[in-house]
Design a protein around this motif. Structure first.
Motif, short mmCIF file in Angstrom:
data_model
loop_
_atom_site.label_atom_id
_atom_site.label_comp_id
_atom_site.label_asym_id
_atom_site.label_seq_id
_atom_site.Cartn_x
_atom_site.Cartn_y
_atom_site.Cartn_z
N LEU A 88 0.85 -1.26 0.22
CA LEU A 88 0.01 0.07 0.05
C LEU A 88 1.00 1.35 -0.01
N ALA A 89 1.72 1.30 0.84
CA ALA A 89 2.59 2.35 0.74
C ALA A 89 3.32 2.75 -0.75
N ILE A 90 3.80 1.69 -1.35
CA ILE A 90 4.37 1.78 -2.47
C ILE A 90 3.39 2.37 -3.54
N ARG A 91 1.94 1.76 -3.47
CA ARG A 91 1.22 2.26 -4.30
C ARG A 91 0.58 3.68 -4.10
N MET A 92 0.56 4.30 -2.96
CA MET A 92 0.45 5.56 -2.25
C MET A 92 1.53 6.40 -2.33
N SER A 93 2.46 5.93 -2.82
CA SER A 93 3.99 6.94 -2.62
C SER A 93 4.27 7.60 -1.28
N LYS A 94 4.28 6.46 -0.40
CA LYS A 94 4.17 6.93 1.03
C LYS A 94 5.12 5.90 1.97
N CYS A 95 6.21 5.65 1.04
CA CYS A 95 7.49 5.08 1.85
C CYS A 95 8.42 6.09 2.17
N THR A 96 8.92 5.77 3.48
CA THR A 96 9.92 6.78 3.88
C THR A 96 11.24 6.31 3.12
N LYS A 97 11.86 6.98 2.37
CA LYS A 97 13.02 6.72 1.52
C LYS A 97 14.35 6.98 2.49
N ARG A 98 15.28 5.96 2.44
CA ARG A 98 16.58 6.37 2.84
C ARG A 98 17.59 5.84 2.06
N VAL A 99 18.79 6.29 1.72
CA VAL A 99 19.69 5.86 1.17
C VAL A 99 20.98 5.23 1.81
N VAL A 100 21.22 4.09 1.67
CA VAL A 100 22.11 3.25 2.63
C VAL A 100 23.23 2.72 1.74
N SER A 101 24.75 2.55 2.33
CA SER A 101 25.87 2.26 1.87
C SER A 101 25.63 0.72 1.75
N PRO A 102 26.53 -0.04 0.90
CA PRO A 102 26.34 -1.32 0.77
C PRO A 102 26.57 -2.14 2.05
N ASN A 103 27.52 -1.62 2.98
CA ASN A 103 27.71 -2.37 4.37
C ASN A 103 26.50 -2.18 5.23
N GLU A 104 25.74 -0.97 5.15
CA GLU A 104 24.45 -0.59 6.05
C GLU A 104 23.48 -1.86 5.56
N LEU A 105 23.41 -1.97 4.16
CA LEU A 105 22.50 -2.82 3.62
C LEU A 105 22.61 -4.14 3.95
N ALA A 106 23.83 -4.62 3.90
CA ALA A 106 24.09 -5.99 4.40
C ALA A 106 23.78 -6.28 5.97
N GLY A 107 24.12 -5.20 6.61
CA GLY A 107 23.96 -5.42 8.22
C GLY A 107 22.48 -5.62 8.39
N LYS A 108 21.61 -4.60 7.61
CA LYS A 108 20.19 -4.68 7.76
C LYS A 108 19.57 -6.04 7.16
N ILE A 109 20.03 -6.49 6.19
CA ILE A 109 19.71 -7.87 5.71
C ILE A 109 19.89 -8.85 6.73
N MET A 110 21.00 -8.91 7.37
CA MET A 110 21.39 -9.82 8.20
C MET A 110 20.80 -9.81 9.34
N SER A 111 20.47 -8.39 9.92
CA SER A 111 19.56 -8.50 11.08
C SER A 111 18.22 -8.82 10.87
N GLY A 112 17.77 -8.60 9.59
CA GLY A 112 16.32 -9.03 9.53
C GLY A 112 16.20 -10.46 9.24
#
Length: 148
Positions: free
Chosen positions: A120-144
């Protein structure tokens, strides 16, 4: 418990993919009414509440990879949508316990509130957008993944 009819899954996907971005309240209302055919009102309301509270976060990497997280009431959950060009419920996944039980184990829901909130957030353009570095993204994926 009764399992959900799998032949309705393509219809739900079509309903979710019908609108790219909803521009007016009337279009949003029409979209929500279509969802009510497939999903429980409580699920829809809980997902809309998450969207209203800006709880859906879209992380973008410099190489255009995206990752979604939803800030739940007790934890943060990773949501994987599968194909980036469409919502595919066959490959969509959320790391919350409700998805594991209600969608995967007991087959009593098509999706959890976090997955629906992300769509729904995608369809309504209501996602909170953040830019992440490759290392930050890897950490987020691993924690998820470690929360499952």
């Amino acid at each position: 418990m009764m399992s959900l009819p799998t032949n309705l899954m393509p219809l739900l996907e079509t309903a979710l993919n019908t609108f790219d971005i909803l521009d007016s309240p009337e279009e949003e209302d029409e979209f929500i009414e279509k969802l009510r055919f497939f999903l429980d009102d409580n699920l829809i309301l809980a997902a809309l509440d998450l969207v209203d509270r800006d709880s859906v976060i879209l992380y973008n990497t410099p190489w255009k990879h995206t990752k979604y997280e939803v800030l739940g009431t007790t934890s943060t959950y990773s949501v994987f949508l599968g194909r980036p060009d469409k919502t595919s419920l066959h490959t969509a996944y959320c790391t919350c316990p409700s998805f594991a039980y209600s969608v995967l184990a007991s087959d009593t829901q098509y999706m959890c509130k976090h997955l629906l909130a992300t769509v729904l957030a995608i369809r309504m353009s209501k996602c909170t957008k953040r830019v992440v570095s490759p290392n930050e993204l890897a950490g987020k994926i691993m924690s998820g993944l470690s929360t499952t």
